[in-house]
Write a protein that holds these residues in place. Structure first.
Motif: not given
Length: 552
Positions: A26-34, A317-321
């Protein structure tokens, strides 16, 4: 280990991209999408050929929901999650220690807590990624070497035998390690970590009931010294039970299927009523890396921090990262900010994580108490607090305001000036063509909220500067103003949230602000009480971004 070699040329056959994200949870996904949504070429390297089919996290908070919406899955939220409703702590005798009802619409415009089924969330994020032509995901590929050459990072990848040769060697301007607790990227850059030495073994049981059933309360923590245990929603149609391993219980027997069913019997759950989808023993840890950036390599999510689950802040916290990092990396990639801006990623996120981690440990010490006498003392205090109204037994928030980093500060000592660092509430706004939550109507990025037309408050040079940075101008009109004739940059403050906030949050005696500058991750950069202060605010942002590309 990384090596710095700015003169080394790219290898022949190396595929270049803007950003490599290692790990597609999930964190890698959100980072990549943003990042991909901002137009950058993003390549993801994920070691597992298919997504993990079982849940790990089971909830996210309102700020995380806002970040997920920014990543493009807001429309899927109702399918993959449901409001968490209530959360109750009880003692062994069944007495309520505290009770909290989760707001259906909270500070960030979404439920304060959403219970979700993680495979559904990951599927929604993956589907969004497939819509972005500049996002490429290499599944079944494992990073085996990483070198930072000063101006780019090169990684070596092992993949399936039929993978094309150009996927063996990848080069990027930046690499983000989102590859979990056993992160290869973290080990490669050799960062140290602060470890609080807080460990507990808990048996996690993910269950699907054969027939629908309403649970009251929906989320329950039983603070029983004989067996601390938890029952929570895990999204539509799914539930989770967790049981702490006691000191005299052998770990191998504790994690057995037979023991899982035996413990589930404490809640009246058996094979006739439910399917045990997964059971595993987790050892919860409490640590974070001391530096989240080394050269052109950054860490996010579990690669950067691990925390006990008691505050529900691990994945959040990962999403906030991801939200903090994406907009900063965007500015650096575009040449609109100096790469030193990325140093604030460490300082800001480390403080946030430290707070959430310590709170989670504090809650864990209360929940995991196994001494009967100490548990009785705890119960007496918490029940008295709740019944007599002499305070609150509810834990404090796991999220705090930013206290350091890219924030407007005093000239004398650089300390942030309130409301700098506060998380801005999201509410409904409207203009002729749209009514909805602020993010949907106004769009992503920096936002300058003003009580008068921006052209009346700023000169042309500073307006042009804000445009180059990508700041969206938002002139707030009072609630009740007809939206039919309202056009950008104006919006109607439908819920009467933003204008009252500006009236209260101005710096200095008496308060009152004419403008509020909000960062892309929804935290306040600073406020200004008049035209002169606003000019200084804009100049301070320019200086802190530190890029000559913004001048002229």
């Amino acid at each position: 280990m990384t090596t710095a070699d700015s003169s080394a040329p790219p290898r022949t056959g190396t595929t270049s991209t803007d950003v490599i994200v290692v790990g597609y949870g999930p964190v890698g996904q959100v980072t990549a999408l943003l990042l991909a949504a901002r137009g950058w070429q993003v390549t993801v390297v994920e070691r597992w050929p298919t997504p993990y089919p079982m849940p790990r996290a089971v909830s996210f908070d309102g700020e995380s929901a806002r970040i997920l919406a920014a990543a493009g899955v807001g429309d899927s939220m109702g399918e993959l999650g449901e409001p968490s409703r209530d959360y109750v702590w009880r003692n062994a005798a069944g007495q309520t220690l505290f009770h909290v009802d989760v707001a259906a619409t909270g500070h960030s415009g979404w439920p304060d807590s959403t219970s979700m089924y993680q495979p559904g969330l990951e599927a929604a994020l993956a589907a969004r990624g497939e819509e972005l032509p500049n996002l490429r995901v290499l599944r079944g590929h494992r990073v085996v070497a990483l070198k930072d050459h000063g101006t780019r990072v090169e990684i070596t990848v092992e993949g399936p035998q039929d993978a094309p040769p150009h996927d063996r060697q990848l080069s990027a301007r930046w690499v983000v390690g989102c590859d979990g607790a056993n992160s290869f990227v973290r080990e490669a850059i050799g960062v140290t970590a602060t470890d609080f030495g807080f460990f507990n073994d808990w048996l996690t049981c993910d269950v699907k009931l054969h027939e629908p059933r309403e649970f009251v309360p929906n989320n329950l923590q039983i603070c029983d010294p004989a067996r601390p245990r938890t029952e929570v929603s895990a999204g539509p149609g799914h539930r989770r039970w967790e049981f702490m391993r006691l000191a005299d219980e052998p770990a191998e027997e504790f994690g057995s299927t037979a023991n899982a069913w035996r413990l589930l019997g404490l809640f009246g759950i058996d094979r006739d009523r439910a399917t045990l989808e997964r059971h595993t023993v987790y050892t919860f840890q409490a640590r974070y890396v001391d530096e989240w950036r080394v050269g052109r390599v950054l860490l996010a999510g579990d690669a950067a921090h691990l925390m006990p689950p008691f505050a529900g802040q691990g994945m959040c916290s990962g999403f906030r990262d991801a939200a903090n990092l994406a907009w900063k990396l965007d500015l650096v990639l575009a040449g609109r900010a100096d790469e030193r801006l990325l140093d604030t990623y460490t300082s800001e996120r480390r403080e946030h994580v430290r707070h959430a981690l310590k709170m989670s440990m504090d809650l864990g010490r209360v929940i995991c108490e196994t001494d009967p006498a100490a548990a009785r003392d705890r119960d007496t205090v918490m029940i008295a607090v709740r019944e007599r109204g002499i305070g609150t037994a509810q834990p404090r928030s796991a999220v705090q305001a930013l206290t350091t980093g890219l924030l407007h500060g005093r000239q004398s000592d650089g300390q942030p000036v309130a409301p700098a660092g506060e998380l801005v509430r999201q509410a409904v706004v409207a203009r002729a063509d749209a009514t909805g939550l602020f993010d949907a109507v106004v769009g992503p990025g920096f936002a300058l909220l003003t009580t008068a037309p921006p052209a009346e408050l700023l000169d042309g040079d500073r307006l042009a500067l804000l445009e180059r940075i990508g700041v969206r101008l938002v002139h707030l009109l009072p609630a009740g103003t007809p939206a039919a004739g309202v056009t950008a940059p104006a919006v109607v403050d439908v819920d009467a949230v933003y204008l009252p906030y500006l009236a209260e949050c101005g710096p200095g005696p008496g308060g009152g602000a004419v403008a509020l500058l909000v960062r892309p991750d929804f935290y306040v950069f600073g406020a200004a009480r008049d035209r002169d202060a606003l000019a200084s605010l804009v100049d301070d942002l320019h200086a802190r971004l530190g890029s000559g590309a913004l001048i002229g």
